[in-house]
Design a protein around this motif. Sequence first.
Motif, PDB file in Angstrom:
ATOM      1  N   SER A 116       0.840  -1.200   0.000  1.00  0.00           N
ATOM      2  CA  SER A 116       0.000   0.000   0.000  1.00  0.00           C
ATOM      3  C   SER A 116       0.876   1.252   0.000  1.00  0.00           C
ATOM      4  O   SER A 116       2.062   1.204   0.348  1.00  0.00           O
ATOM      5  CB  SER A 116      -0.917   0.001   1.221  1.00  0.00           C
ATOM      6  N   GLU A 131       0.168   3.871   1.856  1.00  0.00           N
ATOM      7  CA  GLU A 131       0.094   4.524   3.162  1.00  0.00           C
ATOM      8  C   GLU A 131       1.012   3.808   4.153  1.00  0.00           C
ATOM      9  O   GLU A 131       1.009   2.582   4.246  1.00  0.00           O
ATOM     10  CB  GLU A 131      -1.343   4.513   3.701  1.00  0.00           C
ATOM     11  N   THR A 132       1.762   4.595   4.883  1.00  0.00           N
ATOM     12  CA  THR A 132       2.631   4.046   5.920  1.00  0.00           C
ATOM     13  C   THR A 132       1.843   3.910   7.219  1.00  0.00           C
ATOM     14  O   THR A 132       1.179   4.860   7.650  1.00  0.00           O
ATOM     15  CB  THR A 132       3.843   4.958   6.160  1.00  0.00           C
ATOM     16  N   ARG A 133       1.889   2.738   7.803  1.00  0.00           N
ATOM     17  CA  ARG A 133       1.182   2.510   9.061  1.00  0.00           C
ATOM     18  C   ARG A 133       2.079   2.851  10.239  1.00  0.00           C
ATOM     19  O   ARG A 133       3.295   2.649  10.189  1.00  0.00           O
ATOM     20  CB  ARG A 133       0.739   1.043   9.164  1.00  0.00           C
ATOM     21  N   GLU A 134       1.454   3.370  11.281  1.00  0.00           N
ATOM     22  CA  GLU A 134       2.188   3.669  12.506  1.00  0.00           C
ATOM     23  C   GLU A 134       2.310   2.380  13.315  1.00  0.00           C
ATOM     24  O   GLU A 134       1.477   2.070  14.166  1.00  0.00           O
ATOM     25  CB  GLU A 134       1.452   4.756  13.306  1.00  0.00           C
ATOM     26  N   THR A 135       3.319   1.612  13.029  1.00  0.00           N
ATOM     27  CA  THR A 135       3.508   0.330  13.714  1.00  0.00           C
ATOM     28  C   THR A 135       4.988   0.014  13.781  1.00  0.00           C
ATOM     29  O   THR A 135       5.776   0.504  12.956  1.00  0.00           O
ATOM     30  CB  THR A 135       2.754  -0.807  12.984  1.00  0.00           C
ATOM     31  N   PRO A 181       3.760  -5.238   8.482  1.00  0.00           N
ATOM     32  CA  PRO A 181       2.435  -5.838   8.246  1.00  0.00           C
ATOM     33  C   PRO A 181       2.418  -6.617   6.928  1.00  0.00           C
ATOM     34  O   PRO A 181       1.843  -6.187   5.929  1.00  0.00           O
ATOM     35  CB  PRO A 181       1.500  -4.627   8.222  1.00  0.00           C
ATOM     36  N   SER A 190       6.923  -0.034   6.925  1.00  0.00           N
ATOM     37  CA  SER A 190       5.708  -0.466   7.631  1.00  0.00           C
ATOM     38  C   SER A 190       4.461  -0.311   6.783  1.00  0.00           C
ATOM     39  O   SER A 190       3.352  -0.201   7.309  1.00  0.00           O
ATOM     40  CB  SER A 190       5.556   0.328   8.945  1.00  0.00           C
ATOM     41  N   ASN A 191       4.599  -0.303   5.459  1.00  0.00           N
ATOM     42  CA  ASN A 191       3.440  -0.294   4.570  1.00  0.00           C
ATOM     43  C   ASN A 191       2.849  -1.692   4.496  1.00  0.00           C
ATOM     44  O   ASN A 191       3.590  -2.676   4.384  1.00  0.00           O
ATOM     45  CB  ASN A 191       3.842   0.176   3.172  1.00  0.00           C
ATOM     46  N   GLU A 192       1.532  -1.784   4.532  1.00  0.00           N
ATOM     47  CA  GLU A 192       0.894  -3.101   4.458  1.00  0.00           C
ATOM     48  C   GLU A 192       1.257  -3.768   3.134  1.00  0.00           C
ATOM     49  O   GLU A 192       1.096  -3.183   2.054  1.00  0.00           O
ATOM     50  CB  GLU A 192      -0.620  -2.967   4.588  1.00  0.00           C
ATOM     51  N   THR A 193       1.761  -4.988   3.220  1.00  0.00           N
ATOM     52  CA  THR A 193       2.292  -5.691   2.047  1.00  0.00           C
ATOM     53  C   THR A 193       1.664  -7.072   1.949  1.00  0.00           C
ATOM     54  O   THR A 193       1.515  -7.767   2.957  1.00  0.00           O
ATOM     55  CB  THR A 193       3.823  -5.823   2.148  1.00  0.00           C
TER      56      THR A 193
END
Length: 693
Positions: free
Chosen positions: A45, A47-51, A55, A106-109
């Motif tokens: 994705s 969008e970068t996730r705050e994690t 992911p 940390s982008n959902e992959t």
Amino acid sequence: MQTTFKAELGGRSLSIETGKMAKQASGAVVVQYGDTIVLVTVVASNETRETDFLPLTVEYQEKIYAAGRIPGNYFRREIGRPSEKETLTARLIDRPIRPLFTKGFSNETQIIATVLSMDQKNDPDTLAMIGASAALEISDIPFAGPIAAVRVGRIDGEYVINPALEDWDKSDINIIVAGSKTGVVMVEGGGDIVSEAEMLGAIDFGHQAMQAVISIQENLKTACGVAKRAVAIPVKDEALVQLVQEKASSKISEAIIIPGKMDRHKALRNMKVLVMDELGPDYSERKSEVGEILENLQKKISRDLILKQHRRMDGRKFDEIRPITCEVGLLPRPHGSALFTRGETQVLGVLTLGSGQDEQRVETLSGEELRQFMVHYNFPPYSVGEVKRMGGPSRRDIGHGGLSTRAIEKVIPSKEQFDYTIRLVSEVMESNGSSSMGTVCSGILALMDGGVPIKAPVAGIAMGLVKDESNVVVLSDILGDEDHTGDMDFKVAGTKDGITALQMDIKVRELSRDIMEKALEQARVGRLFILEKMLEALRESREEISPFAPKIVTIKINPDKIRDIIGPGGKMIRSIQSETNTKIEIDDSGTVKIAAISKEEADKALALINGITMEPEIGKVYEGTVVKIMDFGAFVQILPGTDGLVHISQLSDKRVTKVSDVVKEGDKIKVKVLEISKDGKIRLSHKAALEEE
């Protein structure tokens, strides 16, 4: 742009193609080997996730059309839930690539591997692993590849790359090796009790063979790859890091050497609360940031404890095994049971024996498989002191069950030696490091307790690794926390004479041969120690199986009689099973297997079947039933489904004018078999039977 690169692998051509299918994915390749074709796509994705974790999800799907068949289930389509093979292969893809993503990404992959064609010779699992690496290489996703994977077998003493499916049974080694240009990153598989040196030779052989596949991925990236995304590394607040270190370092150092897991974790939780209190309200909004600093600090202190202080959390030596206790025969009704405890890891193994009808039927791309032996692994939340929703088996459960199956199946007797379906269930009671190897140990003891004549006992051990630029430490029988903070999880199972299964995952880029050799040797010594502790509880399999296990009786009948036992529409066999509380199997060769809870029920079913299948003997007298009257004589049934003719001249020692003057349908009369013709016709005599009396 459509681009294809090819390489020679195991004497066959492997090709990787891109630019033809799934062009909207971040990366997509088609890998072909023989007529087996796998499409692998990767999408990340924007969008970068705050994690603080990656992911990443990996899916592997086998389409039944790939083998030219329609699915055999009710819906005639692939059902949503992945099969065991699909789950295990998804894990195979995930484990070697996950450590190679750039830290901080940390982008959902999502990676999806789809089997499009299957030639019944080349298994698609290694192709999916290669495809995942290639798709990542040409994408904009930051990935420190490439890697490749091959299956290594050994047939007639010679190592073989990617042996054909039909040759797997001839191979005494079957492992998947994944590696980079300079080292091995994952090993999965087993052997038919092979030595550490032989297994290491197979790993070396596989790593050398995969280099050609790594080269074409590099060429593919040069030709078609795009620029990688920039990964924004969060800027550390060095002042906060320094402040947390000052307040927490001594507390963490004290907490991590508490021997008990629950006490250690409680101390670490309390430490975090104390640190936040000492920081004061000004930092209450930065709790997650402080938590991440504490996590990294705990990992560093734990590693320094091993590398610099040469100590372990629980005070053991690097090659020391935790205390072991074993108990067998705990459960009265299951057919075998054992409780294996090693430190704070405890596993209950439970054995159930069944008949052939209990075999697991699995639809695969190669057709339907029947599995006589199963291991099912359960990891309830109470085993780690947690509260979680209970559901079906997770990917981890299936993976650990698969590893345990490979470790034990090499010593399971053949159907000719032990004609039972065997199910082992592993109930993890407590977990603090390698419950999968605890499953192997408890399962073997449960088999022995149940009287299964295994070829040899098997034990398992999990090895760990902590390394930096100048130090390398291999740990035997690792704790859960050592696994979490270490660089390797290397599980090895085997008998006293050799390896039956191994699984290696690492968190660093790769491992050298020297480290693997050291780990295997240290694992061998630890395995022998564990094995001896197990044998103190039970030296060999019990001579008799449980009285509650089914009794299986096997007989051979004339194949022509099969239809008589089954009866019209299965009526006869259902009647026998219902009357005797048994399960009956019949194959086309005339082999009949009766499975019963008790000997009495088995004998009763056997008598009924013998009555149906008994062959008439010339000269023997039978009491039969008149089933039909004709002008020239009477037909008498002497055995179920078997009748013969009593000619009118053989009905009495006096002259008979009319058959009905002597017998009627339904009459019971004694008859003697005079003759059986080549076409099976039977000539009977009531007169001869009377003369014998």
